[in-house]
Design a protein around this motif. Structure first.
Motif, short mmCIF file in Angstrom:
data_model
loop_
_atom_site.label_atom_id
_atom_site.label_comp_id
_atom_site.label_asym_id
_atom_site.label_seq_id
_atom_site.Cartn_x
_atom_site.Cartn_y
_atom_site.Cartn_z
N VAL A 34 62.34 -99.24 -25.56
CA VAL A 34 61.12 -98.55 -25.14
C VAL A 34 60.05 -99.56 -24.75
CG1 VAL A 34 59.23 -97.06 -25.90
CG2 VAL A 34 61.59 -96.51 -26.53
N PHE A 35 59.96 -100.64 -25.54
CA PHE A 35 58.93 -101.64 -25.31
C PHE A 35 59.10 -102.33 -23.96
CE2 PHE A 35 57.62 -106.09 -25.38
CZ PHE A 35 56.28 -105.98 -25.73
N GLU A 36 60.31 -102.75 -23.62
CA GLU A 36 60.51 -103.56 -22.40
C GLU A 36 60.10 -102.84 -21.13
OE1 GLU A 36 64.53 -104.94 -22.59
OE2 GLU A 36 64.01 -106.67 -23.82
N PRO A 37 60.57 -101.60 -20.87
CA PRO A 37 60.12 -100.94 -19.62
C PRO A 37 58.63 -100.58 -19.63
CG PRO A 37 61.44 -99.43 -20.95
CD PRO A 37 61.55 -100.77 -21.60
N THR A 38 58.08 -100.24 -20.81
CA THR A 38 56.66 -99.91 -20.88
C THR A 38 55.81 -101.16 -20.64
OG1 THR A 38 57.23 -98.24 -22.54
CG2 THR A 38 54.91 -98.76 -22.28
N GLY A 56 50.81 -89.39 -29.33
CA GLY A 56 51.45 -90.06 -30.45
C GLY A 56 52.54 -91.05 -30.08
N GLY A 57 52.78 -91.27 -28.80
CA GLY A 57 53.81 -92.22 -28.38
C GLY A 57 53.31 -93.65 -28.41
N PRO A 58 54.20 -94.62 -28.23
CA PRO A 58 53.81 -96.03 -28.21
C PRO A 58 52.87 -96.33 -27.04
CG PRO A 58 56.19 -95.79 -28.43
CD PRO A 58 55.66 -94.45 -28.08
N GLU A 59 51.92 -97.26 -27.28
CA GLU A 59 51.01 -97.73 -26.23
C GLU A 59 51.09 -99.24 -26.17
OE1 GLU A 59 47.04 -96.33 -26.97
OE2 GLU A 59 47.79 -94.49 -27.90
N ILE A 60 51.20 -99.77 -24.96
CA ILE A 60 51.25 -101.22 -24.75
C ILE A 60 50.04 -101.62 -23.91
CG2 ILE A 60 52.62 -103.19 -23.97
CD1 ILE A 60 54.00 -101.60 -26.12
N HIS A 61 49.26 -102.56 -24.42
CA HIS A 61 48.09 -103.06 -23.71
C HIS A 61 48.38 -104.50 -23.27
CE1 HIS A 61 45.91 -99.59 -25.34
NE2 HIS A 61 46.51 -99.89 -26.48
N VAL A 62 48.21 -104.76 -21.98
CA VAL A 62 48.55 -106.08 -21.42
C VAL A 62 47.37 -106.61 -20.62
CG1 VAL A 62 50.11 -107.36 -19.91
CG2 VAL A 62 51.00 -105.49 -21.31
N ALA A 63 47.11 -107.91 -20.74
CA ALA A 63 46.16 -108.61 -19.88
C ALA A 63 46.85 -109.85 -19.34
CB ALA A 63 44.90 -109.01 -20.65
N SER A 64 46.69 -110.11 -18.06
CA SER A 64 47.39 -111.25 -17.47
C SER A 64 46.56 -111.93 -16.40
CB SER A 64 48.72 -110.80 -16.86
OG SER A 64 48.51 -110.06 -15.66
N GLN A 93 49.40 -106.12 -26.76
CA GLN A 93 49.16 -105.41 -28.00
C GLN A 93 49.85 -104.06 -27.97
OE1 GLN A 93 44.86 -105.20 -28.68
NE2 GLN A 93 45.14 -106.59 -30.40
N SER A 94 50.36 -103.65 -29.11
CA SER A 94 50.98 -102.33 -29.25
C SER A 94 50.36 -101.62 -30.43
CB SER A 94 52.50 -102.46 -29.44
OG SER A 94 53.07 -101.18 -29.62
N ASP A 95 49.95 -100.38 -30.23
CA ASP A 95 49.30 -99.63 -31.30
C ASP A 95 50.30 -98.92 -32.21
OD1 ASP A 95 46.90 -100.44 -30.36
OD2 ASP A 95 46.39 -98.57 -29.34
N HIS A 96 51.56 -98.86 -31.79
CA HIS A 96 52.58 -98.19 -32.59
C HIS A 96 53.87 -99.02 -32.57
CE1 HIS A 96 49.88 -94.96 -31.15
NE2 HIS A 96 50.15 -94.37 -32.31
N LYS A 97 54.67 -98.83 -33.58
CA LYS A 97 55.99 -99.45 -33.59
C LYS A 97 56.87 -98.75 -32.56
CE LYS A 97 55.97 -100.87 -38.44
NZ LYS A 97 56.64 -100.73 -39.76
N CYS A 98 57.70 -99.54 -31.87
CA CYS A 98 58.60 -98.94 -30.89
C CYS A 98 59.86 -99.79 -30.76
CB CYS A 98 57.92 -98.76 -29.53
SG CYS A 98 57.39 -100.29 -28.75
#
Length: 230
Positions: free
Chosen positions: A191-195, A163-171, A182-187
């Protein structure tokens, strides 16, 4: 270990009938991608005079997970993931070099244990490289999550269920350009920056594995052609 990726394995040219194909495995997640083209657009109305059209069809095999619900080509989530992958690939492919043409990519999830979105994108890039499609750079994708106060790289299904935040990145790793976030949850921002930073580092690890697979395939092709000339 929270800041390490799962075991990865890439295999190219797994479907001889396709112009390019590949499988990408991350832990127990396995995705197959097949690329067809570039070729003339079947419908003249679909063709664009200044660039190539990219179409991605995403589906998940009924046996890919322990969930009874079947996710086919018409499933809402499958359609959304197909659109996400298409937008990312359009940034990676040098579409301007192939006007009035079309590239079709079929993606099938064979085993699902988290990180499906990233694995699907990576499999598509390998299939395109196998088909000889010109790419701006090796696009690598990875995900990261935040659970119990810890950033976790390349999360599996159990960690996704936390149930925690998930960050999906493509580069585009060599160009140092982010293609997708993309993030599936609000954060919160702290929390967002280090993840996000951890997912971006994961992309670099994934890119190395993908490049090794491409080099192996190139060496195999060179050895085959050398043998044919003898």
């Amino acid at each position: 270990r929270p800041k390490e990726t799962r075991r990865m394995r890439c295999v190219m040219t797994v479907l001889p009938a396709a112009d390019g194909s590949a499988t990408f495995e991350a832990g127990n997640t396995k995705v197959l991608a097949a690329a067809y083209g570039p070729r003339e657009a079947p419908l003249r109305s679909d063709a664009l005079h200044d660039r190539c059209v990219v179409k991605v069809e995403f589906s998940q095999a009924a046996f890919s997970s322990d969930q009874r619900r079947r996710r086919g080509k018409g499933d809402r989530r499958s359609l959304e993931l197909g659109r996400v992958i298409t937008r990312a690939l359009e940034t990676c492919i040098m579409t301007e070099l192939m006007p009035r043409s079309q590239i079709d990519i079929n993606v099938v999830v064979l085993q699902s244990d988290g990180g499906v979105r990233a694995a699907a994108m990576n499999a598509c890039v390998l299939a395109l490289a196998d088909a000889g499609v010109p790419l701006r750079d090796t696009m690598a994708s990875c995900s990261a999550g935040y659970l119990d106060g810890t950033c976790i790289l390349d999360i599996n299904h159990l960690e996704e269920s936390g149930g925690g935040p998930e960050i999906h990145v493509a580069s585009l790793v060599n160009l140092d350009k982010i293609v997708l976030v993309q993030s599936d949850h609000k954060c919160a921002i702290d929390v967002f920056e280090p993840t996000h930073a951890l997912a971006l580092e994961g992309c670099k690890v994934v890119a190395l594995v993908m490049r090794e697979a491409m080099l192996r395939r190139t060496k195999d092709l060179a050895a085959t052609r050398a043998a044919e000339m003898l």
